[in-house]
Scaffold this motif. Structure first.
Motif, short mmCIF file in Angstrom:
data_model
loop_
_atom_site.label_atom_id
_atom_site.label_comp_id
_atom_site.label_asym_id
_atom_site.label_seq_id
_atom_site.Cartn_x
_atom_site.Cartn_y
_atom_site.Cartn_z
N ASP A 80 1.10 -1.33 0.16
CA ASP A 80 0.25 -0.45 -0.57
C ASP A 80 0.67 1.31 -0.13
N VAL A 81 1.82 1.78 0.60
CA VAL A 81 2.77 2.26 0.60
C VAL A 81 4.43 1.91 -0.26
N ALA A 82 4.58 1.29 -0.09
CA ALA A 82 6.31 1.67 -0.65
C ALA A 82 5.76 0.98 -2.26
N GLY A 83 4.47 0.36 -2.50
CA GLY A 83 4.05 0.17 -4.18
C GLY A 83 5.08 -1.37 -4.28
N LEU A 84 4.81 -2.04 -3.51
CA LEU A 84 5.96 -3.40 -4.70
C LEU A 84 4.71 -4.01 -4.89
N ASP A 85 5.39 -4.73 -5.97
CA ASP A 85 4.63 -5.68 -7.02
C ASP A 85 4.24 -7.07 -5.98
N GLU A 86 6.04 -7.62 -5.57
CA GLU A 86 6.14 -8.78 -4.71
C GLU A 86 6.69 -8.53 -3.54
N VAL A 87 6.62 -9.55 -2.55
CA VAL A 87 7.55 -9.20 -1.61
C VAL A 87 7.95 -10.80 -0.83
N ILE A 88 8.83 -10.84 -0.89
CA ILE A 88 9.08 -12.53 -0.93
C ILE A 88 9.79 -12.98 1.23
N ALA A 89 10.17 -13.90 1.40
CA ALA A 89 11.05 -14.11 2.87
C ALA A 89 11.30 -14.70 2.84
N LEU A 90 12.16 -15.15 3.82
CA LEU A 90 13.01 -16.30 4.46
C LEU A 90 12.71 -16.76 5.18
N ALA A 91 13.82 -17.83 5.23
CA ALA A 91 13.36 -18.76 6.60
C ALA A 91 14.68 -19.91 6.88
N LEU A 92 15.30 -20.11 7.58
CA LEU A 92 15.80 -21.55 7.79
C LEU A 92 14.58 -22.23 7.86
N PRO A 93 15.09 -23.79 6.96
CA PRO A 93 13.88 -25.05 6.90
C PRO A 93 13.49 -25.47 8.38
N GLU A 94 14.42 -25.64 9.22
CA GLU A 94 14.03 -25.83 10.66
C GLU A 94 13.62 -24.63 11.73
N ARG A 149 7.51 -22.03 12.94
CA ARG A 149 7.46 -21.58 13.40
C ARG A 149 7.54 -19.83 11.96
N SER A 150 8.04 -19.55 11.81
CA SER A 150 8.06 -18.86 11.40
C SER A 150 7.58 -19.01 9.69
N LEU A 151 8.06 -19.64 9.55
CA LEU A 151 7.48 -20.72 7.86
C LEU A 151 5.86 -20.47 7.95
N LYS A 152 5.46 -20.39 9.18
CA LYS A 152 3.73 -21.12 9.85
C LYS A 152 3.59 -19.41 9.73
N VAL A 153 3.67 -18.66 10.61
CA VAL A 153 3.49 -17.29 9.91
C VAL A 153 2.89 -16.52 8.86
N MET A 154 4.67 -16.82 8.18
CA MET A 154 4.59 -16.36 6.43
C MET A 154 3.53 -16.97 6.00
N GLU A 155 3.00 -18.71 6.12
CA GLU A 155 2.26 -19.18 5.44
C GLU A 155 0.41 -18.11 5.88
N ARG A 156 0.99 -18.76 6.96
CA ARG A 156 -0.41 -17.89 7.56
C ARG A 156 -1.13 -16.08 7.14
N ALA A 157 0.07 -15.56 6.46
CA ALA A 157 0.17 -14.11 6.30
C ALA A 157 -0.01 -14.79 4.13
N GLY A 158 -0.63 -15.53 4.10
CA GLY A 158 -0.50 -15.77 2.80
C GLY A 158 0.56 -15.93 1.47
N MET A 159 1.27 -15.95 2.39
CA MET A 159 2.38 -16.39 1.21
C MET A 159 2.79 -17.83 1.21
N VAL A 160 3.29 -18.36 -0.25
CA VAL A 160 2.99 -19.16 -0.57
C VAL A 160 4.72 -19.90 -0.63
N ARG A 161 4.85 -20.91 -0.27
CA ARG A 161 6.83 -22.01 -0.58
C ARG A 161 6.81 -21.49 -2.05
N ARG A 162 7.53 -21.10 -2.25
CA ARG A 162 8.76 -21.90 -2.91
C ARG A 162 8.93 -23.46 -3.23
#
Length: 86
Positions: free
Chosen positions: A27-41, A44-57
Motif C-alpha cells: 500500500d505504501v511502498a508500492g511493491l508488486d511482490e514480497v518474498i521472505a526467507l527462513a531456515l528450513p528448521e 514457526r516463522s514458516l507458519k507465520v509466513m503461510e498464515r499471512a498468505g505467502m506461498v512456499r516456493r
C-alpha cells in the motif's frame, strides 16, 4: 528479520506484524511482490509466513551463505486475502 519474547508466543503478534509489513509494502511502498526467507528448521516463522498468505516456493535457495526456504506473495493475492476472496 525479527525476534520475539517468549511471553509473546501464541498471542498472534507475529502474524499481525507480518500482515502489517505486507500491507505497508503493497500500500505504501508500492511493491508488486514480497518474498521472505527462513531456515528450513524454523517452522514457526514458516507458519507465520503461510498464515499471512505467502506461498512456499519448491526447494531451497541460497541466501546470506545458508540454505533457506523462500515464500512469496504478490499484490493481487494479498488484496484478495484482505477482501476475503482467497
Amino acid at each position: 528479520l525479527y525476534a520475539r519474547d517468549p511471553s509473546a508466543l501464541g498471542r498472534g503478534f507475529a502474524i499481525e506484524g507480518a500482515r502489517a509489513a505486507l500491507a505497508y509494502g503493497f500500500d505504501v511502498a508500492g511493491l508488486d511482490e514480497v518474498i521472505a526467507l527462513a531456515l528450513p528448521e524454523n517452522l514457526r516463522s514458516l507458519k507465520v509466513m503461510e498464515r499471512a498468505g505467502m506461498v512456499r516456493r519448491d526447494g531451497l535457495v541460497e541466501a546470506f551463505g545458508v540454505q533457506a526456504v523462500m515464500t512469496e506473495i504478490d499484490a493481487a493475492r494479498f488484496a484478495a486475502i484482505r477482501e476475503g476472496r482467497a
